[in-house]
Write a protein that holds these residues in place. Structure first.
Motif, PDB file in Angstrom:
ATOM      1  N   SER A 121     -47.113 -38.003  23.788  1.00 31.08           N
ATOM      2  CA  SER A 121     -46.501 -38.531  25.006  1.00 31.08           C
ATOM      3  C   SER A 121     -46.205 -37.391  25.957  1.00 31.08           C
ATOM      4  O   SER A 121     -45.772 -36.305  25.537  1.00 31.08           O
ATOM      5  N   GLU A 122     -46.439 -37.638  27.242  1.00 29.55           N
ATOM      6  CA  GLU A 122     -46.126 -36.625  28.246  1.00 29.55           C
ATOM      7  C   GLU A 122     -44.640 -36.284  28.266  1.00 29.55           C
ATOM      8  O   GLU A 122     -44.260 -35.161  28.630  1.00 29.55           O
ATOM      9  N   LEU A 123     -43.794 -37.228  27.877  1.00 25.30           N
ATOM     10  CA  LEU A 123     -42.365 -36.967  27.886  1.00 25.30           C
ATOM     11  C   LEU A 123     -41.936 -35.998  26.777  1.00 25.30           C
ATOM     12  O   LEU A 123     -40.762 -35.656  26.670  1.00 25.30           O
ATOM     13  N   GLY A 124     -42.884 -35.566  25.962  1.00 28.38           N
ATOM     14  CA  GLY A 124     -42.599 -34.547  24.947  1.00 28.38           C
ATOM     15  C   GLY A 124     -42.805 -33.130  25.435  1.00 28.38           C
ATOM     16  O   GLY A 124     -42.608 -32.178  24.669  1.00 28.38           O
ATOM     17  N   TYR A 125     -43.163 -32.954  26.711  1.00 23.97           N
ATOM     18  CA  TYR A 125     -43.431 -31.608  27.217  1.00 23.97           C
ATOM     19  C   TYR A 125     -42.206 -30.701  27.142  1.00 23.97           C
ATOM     20  O   TYR A 125     -42.323 -29.509  26.834  1.00 23.97           O
ATOM     21  N   THR A 126     -41.033 -31.223  27.442  1.00 28.50           N
ATOM     22  CA  THR A 126     -39.843 -30.359  27.389  1.00 28.50           C
ATOM     23  C   THR A 126     -39.537 -29.955  25.949  1.00 28.50           C
ATOM     24  O   THR A 126     -39.082 -28.827  25.707  1.00 28.50           O
ATOM     25  N   ASN A 127     -39.770 -30.834  25.000  1.00 28.23           N
ATOM     26  CA  ASN A 127     -39.598 -30.449  23.598  1.00 28.23           C
ATOM     27  C   ASN A 127     -40.596 -29.369  23.200  1.00 28.23           C
ATOM     28  O   ASN A 127     -40.295 -28.494  22.380  1.00 28.23           O
ATOM     29  N   PHE A 128     -41.803 -29.441  23.745  1.00 28.68           N
ATOM     30  CA  PHE A 128     -42.814 -28.428  23.483  1.00 28.68           C
ATOM     31  C   PHE A 128     -42.340 -27.061  23.957  1.00 28.68           C
ATOM     32  O   PHE A 128     -42.419 -26.060  23.225  1.00 28.68           O
ATOM     33  N   LEU A 129     -41.812 -26.985  25.177  1.00 28.72           N
ATOM     34  CA  LEU A 129     -41.300 -25.710  25.682  1.00 28.72           C
ATOM     35  C   LEU A 129     -40.090 -25.239  24.875  1.00 28.72           C
ATOM     36  O   LEU A 129     -39.935 -24.035  24.614  1.00 28.72           O
ATOM     37  N   GLU A 130     -39.253 -26.169  24.460  1.00 29.63           N
ATOM     38  CA  GLU A 130     -38.098 -25.811  23.638  1.00 29.63           C
ATOM     39  C   GLU A 130     -38.544 -25.184  22.315  1.00 29.63           C
ATOM     40  O   GLU A 130     -37.964 -24.188  21.856  1.00 29.63           O
ATOM     41  N   ALA A 131     -39.581 -25.742  21.716  1.00 33.63           N
ATOM     42  CA  ALA A 131     -40.075 -25.203  20.445  1.00 33.63           C
ATOM     43  C   ALA A 131     -40.648 -23.800  20.635  1.00 33.63           C
ATOM     44  O   ALA A 131     -40.428 -22.908  19.803  1.00 33.63           O
ATOM     45  N   LEU A 132     -41.394 -23.587  21.716  1.00 28.07           N
ATOM     46  CA  LEU A 132     -41.927 -22.252  21.980  1.00 28.07           C
ATOM     47  C   LEU A 132     -40.793 -21.243  22.132  1.00 28.07           C
ATOM     48  O   LEU A 132     -40.836 -20.136  21.575  1.00 28.07           O
ATOM     49  N   ASP A 133     -39.770 -21.618  22.882  1.00 27.42           N
ATOM     50  CA  ASP A 133     -38.659 -20.698  23.118  1.00 27.42           C
ATOM     51  C   ASP A 133     -37.884 -20.422  21.837  1.00 27.42           C
ATOM     52  O   ASP A 133     -37.542 -19.268  21.553  1.00 27.42           O
ATOM     53  N   LEU A 134     -37.620 -21.473  21.058  1.00 28.56           N
ATOM     54  CA  LEU A 134     -36.916 -21.263  19.788  1.00 28.56           C
ATOM     55  C   LEU A 134     -37.737 -20.397  18.836  1.00 28.56           C
ATOM     56  O   LEU A 134     -37.177 -19.636  18.036  1.00 28.56           O
ATOM     57  N   ALA A 135     -39.046 -20.515  18.899  1.00 25.11           N
ATOM     58  CA  ALA A 135     -39.912 -19.737  18.008  1.00 25.11           C
ATOM     59  C   ALA A 135     -40.016 -18.280  18.441  1.00 25.11           C
ATOM     60  O   ALA A 135     -40.515 -17.442  17.682  1.00 25.11           O
ATOM     61  N   GLY A 136     -39.575 -17.965  19.667  1.00 23.80           N
ATOM     62  CA  GLY A 136     -39.730 -16.601  20.160  1.00 23.80           C
ATOM     63  C   GLY A 136     -41.124 -16.329  20.677  1.00 23.80           C
ATOM     64  O   GLY A 136     -41.531 -15.168  20.815  1.00 23.80           O
TER      65      GLY A 136
END
Length: 999
Positions: A121-136
């Motif tokens: 879902s396109e509405l998962g894009y913010t979760n995608f960025l959150e995961a990248l940031d949390l992962a470093g």
């Protein structure tokens, strides 16, 4: 040089103390049945597969399950999973310096070679960025170095990845099975060659395939009015157009065979078999149907084999026949009939998650409800009026729908769900109000056919969002205000109808999230700035209504787009013309652009397009363009005889069917006695439809009482302590089926195994003394039952003992428990003082938040005995009253004097029970018992022993800890208490808890 050749340290010992502070911690611990943990050092390629939503949504995802199993089948490839973490844990991870982690080994996501993200879902894009940031991992792909994984996205949303183009390395279009193997081989070869040209070197190799889209290799230019002028490659390796992957011969890709069985509850609790891929119905609104062309079916024998093996591997009681329109399988009649025969009397139900109105019939209804269990029936007319259905090419008349629901009502269904969309192109108020008229006809039909008044129809409505690669990709999207106004008109029309209105429930979504979805669905690279701004301002879990903020999105869109002369409306409610370059035009899913435009013109003229499977090619371009073809039956290959035993819900005995479909459904005893098997029924319609007279729904037979009852004592240790009782109860039922125990079942239309629970420990507590009684339909050795369960129980659970049940109120002896409590490095003097005052007090009132609100009760009255240390013989304060010693437990390797057969599963050794209970399993493997405890605590950590009566209301050991902390503020600082139940049984003299089922 190879990245992370040495295995990164597991983060679990640092994560574990945080889990006591978050909701539903079990979703973060892993250890599910069928999970794969491979040695890090033996893998040449390491994947972390991520679904950017909560575990409960992502874990059942079929694409994730297929890729996880496929990759782990490869000897030199390792694949683990990660999901979006809820804001409560994300806050704690940042606070304690912990990154995004995998579930299998709890290693940092950044340590893997690939982060593969499935975008549903396109509405998962913010979760995608959150995961990248949390992962470093740097958000911008251009900022990543050789120390970062390659970020690869796939899924239907990847058909237009432009809004997140700056944040990804590679996008894969189409079927992922071959794609992930090609990616893995290319990476292994590049790494073996010494990583020539660094990250860019591998991306260059991938781009040359023509099937891997590398966004940074393409430049986008814009016209003065904001439209795209061109998308052009900036490197010779990048082709002008990137083509999708299309898998042929699905029978050769029979995945998943052993899907994971989650402990945490998920949105789908079933084993799903994808019976075919693709759709040629040509619904103009449906992106999934367009981009997955052509249709490719699995054959009956492969579907049967997958269902049989999947049930045996998971213990599920439902088989979902999955596709975009499952009833369109060319052999759906023989398929459902053969599966219903195979699972007759096994308590296994069949479901079609997606059913077209014109493909459902009485015969299909009968097979789906053969064993008495019925999942809900959902049909999707999509448009309220026949005119609107012609526009969207949903070739279903009102009479088709009424004939279909009539068949369902005749077959015994009482509730029907209808799905529609609002905001479709050319839609008027009258088209939406026609939904009410259609729902009223459904109610009237049900009442007429059944003679009953308890007929119900749920109308569910979603806002239409134009999607890329569909004929409606040029269409204007309806505004949120217009959608909401029409839905209010519909609800009022239903409410005012006196005859049927109360039988119709209308459920609809606010139109505002659909507008944001439209921005993201047809957005270009400039929209990525909006996504990042929303994420930076706190946007998370935008697909969840309680987290979505339309105001946040509109504010960020205005701030990021206004300077470029763009707006939210420009991307959504604006109509595109034929000559406009669309952001995804350089991504080829096989559909001819001219054909899509012509179909858009046909929609406005209300011209229908037939299904090319049956009525000739419509020249959409997919088959010649991709070198593929439609692959449909009939295959001429019937379901093969089952190869695994199936547990009968009638007898509870594992039986093997005798010889093919004709013998399926008979029990082994009757077939052995010479009773003839029923003849296979003819199918004059070739398996597509078969109309028969409806049969009344017979009452299910009364189930016999159990012939044997066993009481099991089981342990809950380590990470398993984060599972709630409800989680384990669900997992335990599935384990019983995987162990093929001859369970007795309750009577009725929805039989349940005979299971009785006693006093489960609270979530977060370990235990050596949990009890459950099971009823069996056949006699079996207690030791055999325990051993069979220990082979299939999730990690951290183990049956320690089994004994014949005393019968009657078997839980009566379980009146008290002994507990150990780990408090961390608290001041010993303060703890001794608080405990002394607590025991001397007449009462100690504490409060606890329950599902019914805050509850206040007396914690002191339940305490029969207490002392500092690991047991009653280790008191360190003479001021405390003496307490009796703990009851001796039977040796874990012998039969106890109480008649229990005591067993321990493989990999669940005595050291697990003997380790300090406040020490995590990971720490126990890496630190000695005299070393540091729980990620930095000193060996002087304090512990407390309690004997607690099972009072009403039930006082838990953490309630006693709360009381002590109220008495002594010095105890309030520190990690949450670690709880472990030692013994459960009758309370004896001096606070001693005795054996509940002694000889």
């Amino acid at each position: 040089m190879r990245r992370h050749a040495e295995a990164p340290e597991s983060l679990f010992s640092r994560l574990e103390p945080l889990l006591a502070e978050v909701a539903r911690p079990v979703q973060y611990v892993g250890g599910e049945a069928n999970a794969v943990v491979k040695p890090w050092s033996q893998a040449a390629v390491r994947w972390c597969l991520m679904y950017p939503d909560a575990y409960e949504v992502g874990q059942p995802n079929q694409g994730l399950a297929v890729l996880y199993e496929l990759l782990n089948e490869q000897e030199d490839i390792l694949a683990e999973r990660s999901f979006a973490v809820w804001p409560d844990l994300a806050r704690l991870l940042r606070q304690h310096g912990l990154p995004q982690f995998s579930l299998e080994s709890h290693r940092p996501v950044k340590a893997y070679d690939f982060l593969g993200v499935s975008l549903g879902s396109e509405l998962g894009y913010t979760n995608f960025l959150e995961a990248l940031d949390l992962a470093g991992i740097p958000l911008q792909a251009a900022s990543r170095t050789d120390d970062d994984p390659f970020v690869v996205v796939g899924g239907h949303v990847a058909a237009n990845p432009e809004p997140i183009a700056d944040y990804i390395d590679v996008a894969v279009l189409g079927d992922g099975e071959k794609a992930v193997l090609d990616l893995s081989r290319a990476f292994a070869d590049w790494q073996a060659a010494g990583r020539p040209d660094g990250r860019t070197g591998l991306l260059d190799v991938l781009a040359r395939t023509g099937q891997m889209y590398v966004p940074q290799f393409y430049d986008v230019s814009y016209l003065g009015d904001g439209r795209i002028a061109s998308v052009t490659p900036n490197r010779p390796s990048a082709p002008p157009r990137v083509h999708k992957y299309t898998l042929s011969n699905l029978d050769a890709w029979a995945y998943p065979a052993r899907p994971l069985v989650p402990l945490a509850e998920t949105v789908h609790e079933r084993y799903s078999v994808e019976i075919f891929r693709g759709c040629t119905r040509g619904c103009r609104f449906c992106q999934a149907g367009m981009i997955t062309r052509p249709v490719r079916e699995r054959s009956l024998d492969v579907i049967g084999q997958m269902a049989e093996q999947g049930l045996a591997a998971t213990g599920y009681e439902e088989v979902g026949l999955l596709s975009l329109s499952s009833a369109d399988h060319s052999e759906i009649g023989p398929l459902t009939r053969s599966l219903a025969d195979r699972f007759d009397s096994t308590n296994v139900s069949l479901s079609l998650p997606s059913t077209r109105v014109d493909a459902f019939n009485i015969d299909l209804a009968g097979e789906l409800s053969r064993n008495g269990r019925r999942s809900g029936l959902t049909f999707a007319p999509e448009g309220g009026s026949e005119r609107l259905r012609r526009v969207i090419n949903k070739n279903v008349s009102e009479d088709d729908l009424i004939a279909t629901v009539k068949a369902a009502f005749q077959a015994g269904w009482r509730q029907i769900k209808l799905y529609f969309m609002c905001g479709l192109p050319t839609e008027s108020d009258d088209d939406v109000l026609a939904i009410a008229d259609l729902a009223f006809r459904v109610i009237e039909t049900g009442r007429q056919e059944t003679g009953r008044r308890d007929i119900g129809c749920t109308v569910s409505i979603g806002g239409f969002v134009p999607k890329p690669h569909t004929p409606f990709q040029w269409a204007p999207q309806a505004s949120a205000d217009q959608v909401n106004r029409r839905l209010r008109l519909l609800k009022e029309a239903v409410r005012q109808d006196k005859r049927c209105g109360q039988a119709v429930k209308v459920r609809y979504h606010d139109g505002r999230p659909g507008l944001v979805e439209g921005l993201l669905a047809r957005g270009d690279r400039r929209v990525g700035r909006v996504v990042e701004a929303v994420w930076r301002s706190g946007g998370r879990f935008d697909g969840w209504s309680e987290h979505f903020s339309f105001e946040r999105w509109t504010a960020c869109a205005e701030a990021e787009l206004a300077g470029q002369g763009l707006s939210l409306d420009w991307y959504t409610v604006r109509q595109r013309d034929r000559s406009e370059v669309l952001p995804w035009d350089h991504l080829d899913v096989g559909l001819d652009r001219d054909w899509l435009w012509d179909d858009w013109q046909d929609a406005a003229a209300e011209v229908e397009v037939p299904d090319c499977r049956w009525e000739g090619c419509s020249d959409c371009g997919v088959c010649p363009g991709l070198g593929t073809c439609v692959e449909i039956g009939p295959s001429g290959r019937p379901l093969a005889p089952p190869r695994l035993p199936l547990v009968s819900a009638k007898s509870g005995v594992a039986v093997r069917s005798a010889g093919g479909p004709a013998g399926e459904g008979k029990d082994a005893a009757s077939l052995a006695a010479g009773e003839s098997a029923p003849a296979a029924r003819p199918d004059p319609a070739g398996g597509r439809t078969r109309q028969e007279a409806p049969k009344p729904r017979a009452q299910p037979p009364q189930q016999p009482p159990p012939v044997q009852r066993l009481v099991l004592r089981y342990a809950k240790r380590g990470r398993a302590r984060f599972a709630s009782h409800r989680d384990f109860a669900r997992a335990f039922e599935r384990a019983l089926r995987r162990a093929f125990l001859p369970m007795a079942y309750s009577s009725g239309f929805n039989p349940h195994p005979r299971i009785s629970w006693a006093n489960p420990a609270p979530t977060g507590a370990e235990s050596e003394a949990e009890y459950v009684e099971i009823g069996l339909a056949d006699r079996i050795s207690p030791a055999v039952a325990a051993a069979a369960l220990n082979q299939v129980l999730p990690a951290g659970f183990a049956v320690l003992a089994a004994v014949p049940s005393p019968g009657g109120a078997w839980t009566t002896p379980l009146t008290a428990s002994e507990w150990e409590i780990g408090l961390g490095p608290v001041p010993t003097a303060a703890l001794a003082s608080a405990l002394g005052r607590f025991l001397a007090a007449a009462e100690a009132r504490v409060s606890r938040l329950t599902k019914n609100g805050e509850r206040v009760f007396d914690a002191r009255a339940a305490v029969a005995a207490a002392t500092l240390g690991a047991g009653p013989g280790e008191a360190i304060s003479s001021a405390l009253p003496p307490a009796a010693g703990r009851a001796e437990e039977p040796s874990p390797d012998q039969s106890g004097g109480d008649g229990f057969s005591v067993l321990r599963p493989a990999g669940f050794g005595k050291e697990d029970a003997d380790r300090p209970f406040w020490q995590s399993q990971d720490e126990a493997e890496t630190r000695s018992a005299q070393g540091r405890r729980r990620g930095g605590e000193s060996a002087a950590s304090s512990s407390l022993w309690l004997a607690l009566r099972h009072s009403e209301p039930l006082v838990r050991p953490d309630d006693v800890v709360t009381a002590l902390r109220l008495l002594e503020p010095a105890l309030a600082v520190g990690p949450p208490a670690r709880l472990r139940r030692l013994v459960q049984g009758p309370l004896g003299a001096g606070g001693r808890v005795e054996d509940p089922f002694g000889a």
